[in-house]
Structures are given as C-alpha cells and as structure tokens.
Design a protein around this motif. Sequence first.
Motif, short mmCIF file in Angstrom:
data_model
loop_
_atom_site.label_atom_id
_atom_site.label_comp_id
_atom_site.label_asym_id
_atom_site.label_seq_id
_atom_site.Cartn_x
_atom_site.Cartn_y
_atom_site.Cartn_z
N LEU A 7 0.70 -1.38 -0.04
CA LEU A 7 -0.01 0.00 0.02
C LEU A 7 0.78 1.14 -0.10
O LEU A 7 0.62 2.16 -0.67
CB LEU A 7 -0.81 0.18 1.25
N HIS A 8 2.04 1.33 0.93
CA HIS A 8 2.64 2.46 1.07
C HIS A 8 3.52 2.55 -0.49
O HIS A 8 3.73 3.83 -1.11
CB HIS A 8 3.79 2.33 2.09
N HIS A 9 4.23 1.66 -0.89
CA HIS A 9 4.69 1.51 -2.27
C HIS A 9 3.94 2.28 -3.30
O HIS A 9 4.16 2.90 -4.05
CB HIS A 9 5.33 0.23 -2.77
N ALA A 10 2.54 1.69 -3.52
CA ALA A 10 1.60 2.16 -4.44
C ALA A 10 1.10 3.54 -4.40
O ALA A 10 1.00 4.06 -5.17
CB ALA A 10 0.56 1.04 -4.67
N TYR A 11 0.90 3.80 -3.03
CA TYR A 11 0.06 5.12 -2.99
C TYR A 11 0.66 6.11 -1.84
O TYR A 11 0.18 7.05 -1.76
CB TYR A 11 -1.37 4.78 -2.40
N GLN A 12 1.94 5.62 -1.35
CA GLN A 12 2.48 6.52 -0.26
C GLN A 12 1.50 6.55 0.89
O GLN A 12 0.87 5.56 1.30
CB GLN A 12 2.81 7.98 -0.73
N GLY A 13 1.45 7.75 1.55
CA GLY A 13 0.65 7.72 2.89
C GLY A 13 1.45 7.30 3.94
O GLY A 13 2.63 7.32 4.00
N GLU A 14 0.94 7.36 5.22
CA GLU A 14 1.55 7.13 6.38
C GLU A 14 1.28 5.79 6.90
O GLU A 14 0.35 5.08 6.72
CB GLU A 14 1.11 8.17 7.59
N LEU A 15 2.62 5.09 7.30
CA LEU A 15 2.62 3.57 7.61
C LEU A 15 3.35 3.40 8.96
O LEU A 15 4.32 3.88 9.22
CB LEU A 15 3.22 2.77 6.40
N GLU A 16 2.36 2.70 9.81
CA GLU A 16 3.03 2.38 11.15
C GLU A 16 2.76 1.09 11.46
O GLU A 16 1.88 0.29 11.02
CB GLU A 16 2.38 3.30 12.18
N TYR A 17 4.02 0.35 12.23
CA TYR A 17 4.05 -0.94 12.48
C TYR A 17 4.13 -1.08 13.93
O TYR A 17 4.97 -0.18 14.53
CB TYR A 17 5.00 -1.71 11.88
N HIS A 18 3.27 -1.79 14.74
CA HIS A 18 3.19 -2.04 16.15
C HIS A 18 3.32 -3.57 16.39
O HIS A 18 2.47 -4.42 16.03
CB HIS A 18 2.15 -1.60 16.96
N TYR A 19 4.66 -4.29 16.84
CA TYR A 19 4.88 -5.50 16.77
C TYR A 19 4.78 -5.89 18.50
O TYR A 19 5.43 -5.29 19.12
CB TYR A 19 6.09 -5.88 16.13
#
Length: 166
Positions: free
Chosen positions: A141-153
Amino acid sequence: MSGKYQQAGFHIISHDRLWQEKVHDAYKAKGKLPEPSVCPQCGAVFHQGRWQWLKAPAGAHAATCPACHRIHDHFPAGFVTLKGEFLQGHRDEILNLVHNEEKREKADHPLKRIMAVEEKGDEVLVTTTDIHLARSIGDALHHAYQGELEYHYNPEQSLLRVEWVH
C-alpha cells in the motif's frame, strides 16, 4: 564440603542477568509433524519441513495447518487498518491491491492468508493469519500510494498491527 550448598534442580543466578521468557505460540507445532501430513480444511501438505501447495499423497497423515487453526479460533496474527480520505475515493482499487498481495504471498506460502476484511465506518480492517502478510500488505500500500504507515509489533503474542493512513 566447601562452597555454598545447592539444592538439586536449582541454580544460583546473579541479579545482573535477566532470564529470557519462553515465547508460547499455540499455533506452532509442538514437535515435528509426520511427513507427509495434509490439512483436511485447505488441502495444504506438510512436506520437507514446511507447508506447501502439493497434491496430497495417499496415506498422508491428517493435521490442521496453523492458518486453518487460527481461522477456526478467530485469532489473527496480523491486523491491517486502512483509513483516510484517499481510501474513501479509491476503496475498490485499494482492496484489489490487498487481495492481490495475499494471492501473491499465498502462492508460495500456504500459511499466509487473509482471514477477514471488515468495514467499520470510514475504516477497513484486514485480519491475517501471518504477521509477514500483514507487513507485506502495508508495504504494498505504501509503495503504491504513499501515505503514512506504522507498525506495532508485540513479540510476546507474535502479533503485528499495521496502520495505513492516506
């Protein structure tokens, strides 16, 4: 007898050493499965130490794969939350990308599956059987449309939460 007395089964530890707790994952096999094994729900075959999409050989042992086990228990390993104005205008296109990413991953890795896609107001929640699929959906999603991406593991629960906002 010289030195400190030690009771059998106990070990002296220093306070400056921390013990690493054993991570318990109910969805990992406790031991090695007999080969070949086939999942009665999805037909994946456990062969050469991993789950694969193969034709089940005659006489294969039946064993539920971890993905089907998670689906049966309604216990996802990955949560991908999609939100934002861009999502509202491109919902179908974005969900096609999500499903295509699952198809691509699942072709080689039978344990990587989408469990559900739920629409909650202006958000979409995608649950997965595998943390790596959740991450690859977020990355795609981030590669195709950018935007903000967060991961919480959360390593104790082997759980990944991904949030994509655009």
